[in-house]
Design a protein around this motif. Structure first.
Motif, PDB file in Angstrom:
ATOM      1  N   HIS A 135       0.842  -1.205   0.000  1.00 35.96           N
ATOM      2  CA  HIS A 135       0.000   0.000   0.000  1.00 35.96           C
ATOM      3  C   HIS A 135       0.876   1.253   0.000  1.00 35.96           C
ATOM      4  O   HIS A 135       2.078   1.177   0.235  1.00 35.96           O
ATOM      5  CB  HIS A 135      -0.915   0.016   1.242  1.00 35.96           C
ATOM      6  CG  HIS A 135      -0.143   0.174   2.521  1.00 35.96           C
ATOM      7  ND1 HIS A 135       0.492  -0.881   3.146  1.00 35.96           N
ATOM      8  CD2 HIS A 135       0.136   1.267   3.277  1.00 35.96           C
ATOM      9  CE1 HIS A 135       1.109  -0.447   4.232  1.00 35.96           C
ATOM     10  NE2 HIS A 135       0.916   0.861   4.337  1.00 35.96           N
ATOM     11  N   ASP A 137       0.886   5.173   1.891  1.00 39.89           N
ATOM     12  CA  ASP A 137       0.236   5.967   2.945  1.00 39.89           C
ATOM     13  C   ASP A 137      -0.275   7.235   2.268  1.00 39.89           C
ATOM     14  O   ASP A 137       0.516   8.137   1.971  1.00 39.89           O
ATOM     15  CB  ASP A 137       1.240   6.321   4.056  1.00 39.89           C
ATOM     16  CG  ASP A 137       1.595   5.125   4.924  1.00 39.89           C
ATOM     17  OD1 ASP A 137       1.249   3.988   4.570  1.00 39.89           O
ATOM     18  OD2 ASP A 137       2.226   5.347   5.972  1.00 39.89           O
ATOM     19  N   HIS A 191       4.764   0.139   0.054  1.00 41.58           N
ATOM     20  CA  HIS A 191       5.499  -0.671   1.029  1.00 41.58           C
ATOM     21  C   HIS A 191       4.583  -1.750   1.592  1.00 41.58           C
ATOM     22  O   HIS A 191       3.353  -1.642   1.512  1.00 41.58           O
ATOM     23  CB  HIS A 191       6.083   0.211   2.141  1.00 41.58           C
ATOM     24  CG  HIS A 191       5.079   1.096   2.807  1.00 41.58           C
ATOM     25  ND1 HIS A 191       4.638   2.280   2.260  1.00 41.58           N
ATOM     26  CD2 HIS A 191       4.398   0.958   3.971  1.00 41.58           C
ATOM     27  CE1 HIS A 191       3.749   2.830   3.050  1.00 41.58           C
ATOM     28  NE2 HIS A 191       3.574   2.051   4.110  1.00 41.58           N
ATOM     29  N   ARG A 214       2.549  10.189  11.734  1.00 44.30           N
ATOM     30  CA  ARG A 214       2.212  10.939  10.529  1.00 44.30           C
ATOM     31  C   ARG A 214       1.622  12.296  10.885  1.00 44.30           C
ATOM     32  O   ARG A 214       1.063  12.469  11.966  1.00 44.30           O
ATOM     33  CB  ARG A 214       1.140  10.196   9.725  1.00 44.30           C
ATOM     34  CG  ARG A 214       1.559   8.829   9.290  1.00 44.30           C
ATOM     35  CD  ARG A 214       0.417   7.886   9.344  1.00 44.30           C
ATOM     36  NE  ARG A 214       0.808   6.581   8.814  1.00 44.30           N
ATOM     37  CZ  ARG A 214       0.002   5.558   8.719  1.00 44.30           C
ATOM     38  NH1 ARG A 214      -1.253   5.664   9.096  1.00 44.30           N
ATOM     39  NH2 ARG A 214       0.418   4.405   8.251  1.00 44.30           N
TER      40      ARG A 214
HETATM   41 FE   FE2 Z   1       2.056   2.227   5.528  1.00 48.44          FE
END
Ligand code: FE2
Ligand code: SIN
Length: 217
Positions: A135, A137, A191, A214
């Motif tokens: 996926h 982010d 990743h 994040r």
């Molecule tokens: Fe991730």
């Protein structure tokens, strides 16, 4: 090297390994803080317990998750998103422990991203056999801040790919205390985490705990 409780040797030497432009592994960067971090996380997960979220397609995620911070990453039949409240309790997520906030900011500086102040921390707990599929982010509002990812407990193999799903991946073993940072030109790289092998760690037992910090909002 530091002897661990089982008589093995844990490598606590800090080193920086470049992965790609904008991406580094900071080996053992969190090793000295790991005990304090796990203690603070136990307080977080007492209030916001680990749970197996549902994917939009209706599958139960094998990785158990929780969050701390103003925003928490959630998945259910409606999709992936950030939410200010824990859907299980309808309470705000616990705040990010100060030792974790400091560690994340320091790691980002080491990787060339000064001024990183995360508002979301996803806590992933992997048992042997669990994995995280490929996926990006990309649920965060702005991609100018990096991702800081802290590995604790048993090892895992992290695959760090390119900007296209089909690009070749680097295969990176991650150990207790390692921190991966990706941002700038690497911010949207794909990743994944391969299925974990059985192992045990003195601080986490049979689990790997990964913290992804994040700037989501
Ligand atoms: Fe991730
Ligand atoms: C993630 O991509 O959310 C977690 C990565 C990891 O567990 O190392």
């Amino acid at each position: 090297m530091t002897p661990d409780l089982f008589g093995g040797l844990e490598d606590t030497t800090q080193r920086v390994e470049a992965l790609a432009a904008g991406a580094v592994v900071l080996r053992a960067f969190a090793a000295a803080d790991a005990h304090a971090l796990l203690g603070a996380l136990a307080t977080v997960t007492a209030r916001a317990p680990f749970r197996h979220m549902e994917t939009p397609g209706g599958f139960r995620m094998s990785v158990a998750m929780s969050n701390c911070g103003a925003l928490g990453w959630v998945s259910d039949r409606r999709g992936y998103r950030y939410a200010a409240r824990d859907p299980d309790s309808d309470e705000a997520w616990p705040s990010i422990p100060p030792c974790l906030l400091r560690l994340a900011g320091d790691a980002a500086v080491q990787a060339g991203f000064p001024g990183f102040v995360p508002d979301a921390c996803l806590i992933n707990r992997y048992a042997p056999g669990t994995r995280l599929s490929l996926h990006q982010d990309r649920n965060e509002r702005d991609f100018s801040a990096p991702i800081v990812s802290v590995s604790l407990g048993i090892p895992a193999v992290f695959l760090f790919g390119g900007l296209q799903r089909g690009d070749r991946s680097l295969r990176i073993p991650l150990f207790h205390g390692d921190v991966v940072v990706w941002g700038g030109p690497a911010r949207l790289r794909f990743h994944s985490v391969l299925p974990l092998k059985e192992a045990s760690h003195p601080l986490t037992g049979e689990y790997r705990v990964n913290l992804t910090l994040r700037k989501a909002g």
